[in-house]
Design a protein around this motif. Structure first.
Motif, PDB file in Angstrom:
ATOM      1  N   VAL A 227       0.846  -1.190   0.000  1.00 17.20           N
ATOM      2  CA  VAL A 227       0.000   0.000   0.000  1.00 17.20           C
ATOM      3  C   VAL A 227       0.883   1.242   0.000  1.00 17.20           C
ATOM      4  O   VAL A 227       1.802   1.356   0.814  1.00 17.20           O
ATOM      5  CB  VAL A 227      -0.931   0.036   1.227  1.00 17.20           C
ATOM      6  N   ALA A 228       0.589   2.166  -0.917  1.00 20.09           N
ATOM      7  CA  ALA A 228       1.247   3.466  -0.934  1.00 20.09           C
ATOM      8  C   ALA A 228       0.215   4.533  -0.590  1.00 20.09           C
ATOM      9  O   ALA A 228      -0.856   4.586  -1.207  1.00 20.09           O
ATOM     10  CB  ALA A 228       1.867   3.752  -2.298  1.00 20.09           C
ATOM     11  N   VAL A 229       0.533   5.373   0.394  1.00 22.56           N
ATOM     12  CA  VAL A 229      -0.331   6.493   0.775  1.00 22.56           C
ATOM     13  C   VAL A 229       0.371   7.762   0.324  1.00 22.56           C
ATOM     14  O   VAL A 229       1.456   8.085   0.809  1.00 22.56           O
ATOM     15  CB  VAL A 229      -0.594   6.520   2.284  1.00 22.56           C
ATOM     16  N   LEU A 230      -0.237   8.457  -0.626  1.00 22.68           N
ATOM     17  CA  LEU A 230       0.361   9.636  -1.229  1.00 22.68           C
ATOM     18  C   LEU A 230      -0.366  10.879  -0.730  1.00 22.68           C
ATOM     19  O   LEU A 230      -1.559  11.062  -0.984  1.00 22.68           O
ATOM     20  CB  LEU A 230       0.277   9.537  -2.758  1.00 22.68           C
ATOM     21  N   LEU A 231       0.351  11.743  -0.007  1.00 23.86           N
ATOM     22  CA  LEU A 231      -0.206  12.976   0.543  1.00 23.86           C
ATOM     23  C   LEU A 231       0.202  14.143  -0.337  1.00 23.86           C
ATOM     24  O   LEU A 231       1.399  14.395  -0.537  1.00 23.86           O
ATOM     25  CB  LEU A 231       0.285  13.189   1.977  1.00 23.86           C
ATOM     26  N   ASP A 232      -0.784  14.868  -0.849  1.00 27.23           N
ATOM     27  CA  ASP A 232      -0.525  15.983  -1.751  1.00 27.23           C
ATOM     28  C   ASP A 232      -0.405  17.279  -0.955  1.00 27.23           C
ATOM     29  O   ASP A 232      -1.317  17.643  -0.202  1.00 27.23           O
ATOM     30  CB  ASP A 232      -1.662  16.090  -2.774  1.00 27.23           C
ATOM     31  N   GLY A 233       0.707  17.987  -1.150  1.00 26.40           N
ATOM     32  CA  GLY A 233       0.934  19.258  -0.467  1.00 26.40           C
ATOM     33  C   GLY A 233       0.883  20.438  -1.416  1.00 26.40           C
ATOM     34  O   GLY A 233       1.698  21.356  -1.297  1.00 26.40           O
ATOM     35  N   ASP A 234      -0.066  20.426  -2.329  1.00 27.27           N
ATOM     36  CA  ASP A 234      -0.214  21.522  -3.283  1.00 27.27           C
ATOM     37  C   ASP A 234      -0.655  22.786  -2.545  1.00 27.27           C
ATOM     38  O   ASP A 234      -1.745  22.836  -1.973  1.00 27.27           O
ATOM     39  CB  ASP A 234      -1.254  21.143  -4.341  1.00 27.27           C
ATOM     40  N   PRO A 235       0.170  23.850  -2.536  1.00 31.34           N
ATOM     41  CA  PRO A 235      -0.203  25.052  -1.769  1.00 31.34           C
ATOM     42  C   PRO A 235      -1.417  25.775  -2.334  1.00 31.34           C
ATOM     43  O   PRO A 235      -2.113  26.488  -1.597  1.00 31.34           O
ATOM     44  CB  PRO A 235       1.057  25.920  -1.849  1.00 31.34           C
ATOM     45  N   ALA A 236      -1.690  25.623  -3.625  1.00 24.78           N
ATOM     46  CA  ALA A 236      -2.814  26.335  -4.229  1.00 24.78           C
ATOM     47  C   ALA A 236      -4.157  25.821  -3.738  1.00 24.78           C
ATOM     48  O   ALA A 236      -5.170  26.501  -3.887  1.00 24.78           O
ATOM     49  CB  ALA A 236      -2.735  26.225  -5.757  1.00 24.78           C
ATOM     50  N   ALA A 237      -4.177  24.606  -3.176  1.00 27.01           N
ATOM     51  CA  ALA A 237      -5.442  24.015  -2.749  1.00 27.01           C
ATOM     52  C   ALA A 237      -5.696  24.165  -1.256  1.00 27.01           C
ATOM     53  O   ALA A 237      -6.726  23.708  -0.760  1.00 27.01           O
ATOM     54  CB  ALA A 237      -5.461  22.528  -3.122  1.00 27.01           C
ATOM     55  N   VAL A 238      -4.782  24.791  -0.528  1.00 29.38           N
ATOM     56  CA  VAL A 238      -4.926  24.886   0.929  1.00 29.38           C
ATOM     57  C   VAL A 238      -5.913  25.992   1.285  1.00 29.38           C
ATOM     58  O   VAL A 238      -5.871  27.088   0.728  1.00 29.38           O
ATOM     59  CB  VAL A 238      -3.564  25.157   1.593  1.00 29.38           C
ATOM     60  N   ALA A 239      -6.809  25.683   2.205  1.00 30.47           N
ATOM     61  CA  ALA A 239      -7.775  26.661   2.702  1.00 30.47           C
ATOM     62  C   ALA A 239      -7.826  26.559   4.220  1.00 30.47           C
ATOM     63  O   ALA A 239      -7.633  25.490   4.797  1.00 30.47           O
ATOM     64  CB  ALA A 239      -9.155  26.404   2.103  1.00 30.47           C
ATOM     65  N   GLY A 240      -8.108  27.677   4.867  1.00 34.77           N
ATOM     66  CA  GLY A 240      -8.173  27.686   6.322  1.00 34.77           C
ATOM     67  C   GLY A 240      -6.819  27.956   6.944  1.00 34.77           C
ATOM     68  O   GLY A 240      -5.791  28.052   6.270  1.00 34.77           O
ATOM     69  N   VAL A 241      -6.834  28.082   8.274  1.00 36.95           N
ATOM     70  CA  VAL A 241      -5.631  28.392   9.051  1.00 36.95           C
ATOM     71  C   VAL A 241      -5.337  27.229   9.990  1.00 36.95           C
ATOM     72  O   VAL A 241      -6.245  26.667  10.610  1.00 36.95           O
ATOM     73  CB  VAL A 241      -5.824  29.695   9.853  1.00 36.95           C
ATOM     74  N   SER A 242      -4.054  26.872  10.087  1.00 37.38           N
ATOM     75  CA  SER A 242      -3.638  25.792  10.983  1.00 37.38           C
ATOM     76  C   SER A 242      -4.031  26.142  12.421  1.00 37.38           C
ATOM     77  O   SER A 242      -3.913  27.305  12.829  1.00 37.38           O
ATOM     78  CB  SER A 242      -2.127  25.593  10.879  1.00 37.38           C
ATOM     79  N   PRO A 243      -4.509  25.169  13.197  1.00 39.14           N
ATOM     80  CA  PRO A 243      -4.597  23.732  12.931  1.00 39.14           C
ATOM     81  C   PRO A 243      -5.910  23.278  12.295  1.00 39.14           C
ATOM     82  O   PRO A 243      -6.206  22.089  12.307  1.00 39.14           O
ATOM     83  CB  PRO A 243      -4.449  23.134  14.334  1.00 39.14           C
ATOM     84  N   ASP A 244      -6.699  24.205  11.760  1.00 37.32           N
ATOM     85  CA  ASP A 244      -7.985  23.864  11.151  1.00 37.32           C
ATOM     86  C   ASP A 244      -7.951  24.034   9.640  1.00 37.32           C
ATOM     87  O   ASP A 244      -8.982  24.304   9.021  1.00 37.32           O
ATOM     88  CB  ASP A 244      -9.098  24.730  11.741  1.00 37.32           C
TER      89      ASP A 244
END
Length: 404
Positions: A227-244
């Motif tokens: 199993v490969a789990v691929l996490l996408d870190g595309d900055p253009a798709a980020v919404a909200g402020v950490s930690p939410d």
């Protein structure tokens, strides 16, 4: 020397002048005391710190996001002249600045503490500590910067999953479970001279043609990840402020799926589409899992290329795995096409879509690309802000996810 120290020194000089001009012997002791107090205070603050060392301690080794943590700051030095008042200033990554007074606790040891509340996920590095040393009267002050290489690692808060939304299968079979063989294979390692009795099936004909004599292939066992789990870190798709933010939700989803597969005894690999493009193989809950957790904790949405580039690589973790789970907030046509190509070759694939619009209060708009994946029988889970992550990753169905 502080502003108060300069004022006291000026007052002492003035008293001395008054004593001389008006011939007042009673003022001489006052003038002498004021004049001498400032250099004595200055000498005190400068000689008290000898070979100082600063360390930080906190009680929790595996600190989770949204926890509160108390940081204890310890200053140690060679015992000697009593240390005057000490105030420490430091900055902890994006958590802001802290100011704490260090109080004596034994010989050569001063301790202070402060509390961080609701800490977000991340690897928060401590900047050098700035020590401000002043005498009790505030006449003299000295500053000293001490650097201690430490970081506060805050791990994502993962969810225990009893089942996964793609347990029924992943591919054009529309829900039928795929039976997988043991994930092993063989790859060409080198060629060597043919030995009498070896099978002609192992002959490497291009090398044989070049050298004019039989050459055979040396193969080596090449295990593949299940199993490969691929996490996408595309900055253009980020919404909200950490930690939410939507990316924090994606990190929690990827880590929870990875943990569920490891507990089933499956070989996994975590791949991050970030600036560093880190990967970590995990086969058990041990040092490899701890390293994967650290990658998830430090992950930032700073990818410099779309996630499809990781799927195009023939020797990448996605190509070498038998099952692939992509966690992303951006469902692009190129990504969908890659996933459909994989599904049509009967290689299991699933998608976790983190809905960015819900993290900024925008209304949900149907994703046409999710319908394409649904039609091919690709399992889909949709994660929204405020929704139960376990429910989304355990019970999402392709039809419900695309039409939600």
């Amino acid at each position: 020397m502080t502003a108060r120290g300069r004022a006291v020194l000026a007052l002492g000089v003035l008293c001395w002048i008054v004593a001389v001009v008006f011939g007042s012997p009673a003022i001489y002791p006052v003038a002498a005391g004021l004049v001498l107090a400032v250099p004595l205070a200055l000498a005190w603050v400068r000689i008290t710190l000898r070979q100082p060392r600063v360390t930080r301690r906190w009680p929790h080794e595996n600190l989770l996001e949204r926890d509160d943590v108390a940081i204890e700051l310890v200053l140690e030095r060679e015992p000697g002249v009593p240390l005057p008042q000490v105030v420490a200033h430091e900055r902890i990554g994006r958590l802001g600045e802290q100011e704490v007074e260090l109080r004596p606790q034994g010989r050569g040891r001063h301790v202070g503490s402060y509390r961080l509340r609701d800490v977000p996920r991340g690897r928060h590095r401590f900047s050098p500590v700035s020590l401000s040393i002043a005498d009790p009267f505030g006449l003299a002050e000295s500053a000293l910067a001490l650097e201690e290489q430490q970081a506060l690692v805050v791990y994502p808060r993962l969810t225990d999953l009893e089942r996964l939304f793609f347990d029924g299968g992943a591919g054009p079979e529309h829900g039928r479970r795929l039976l997988l063989r043991r994930p092993v294979g063989f790859e060409l390692h080198s060629v060597r001279d043919y030995q009498q009795g070896e099978s002609l099936r192992r002959v490497h004909w291009p090398s044989t043609a070049r050298r004019g004599e039989l050459m055979v292939k040396e193969l080596e066992d090449s295990p593949r990840d299940e199993v490969a789990v691929l996490l996408d870190g595309d900055p253009a798709a980020v919404a909200g402020v950490s930690p939410d933010s939507s990316f924090d939700a994606a990190v929690r989803a990827a880590g929870s799926i990875l943990l569920a597969q490891i507990r089933r005894g499956r070989r996994c690999v975590l791949a991050l589409n970030t600036a560093g493009r880190e990967t970590q193989g995990v086969s058990a809950d041990g040092p490899e899992w701890q390293r994967a957790l650290e990658l998830l904790a430090a992950a930032e949405p700073d990818a410099q290329a779309p996630v499809t580039t990781l799927l195009q690589s023939s020797d990448g973790p996605a190509a070498r795995s038998l099952e692939l789970v992509v966690v992303t907030s951006r469902v692009e046509p190129a990504l969908v096409s890659r996933l459909l190509e994989r599904a049509l070759t009967r290689r299991a694939v699933a998608l976790v879509h983190v809905e960015s619009a819900s993290f900024v209060g925008r209304p949900y708009r149907p994703e046409p690309e999710l319908l394409r994946l649904q039609a091919a029988g690709v399992p889909i889970a949709v994660v929204r802000r405020g929704a139960d992550l376990a429910a989304a990753l355990e019970g999402a169905r392709p039809g419900e996810a695309a039409h939600a």
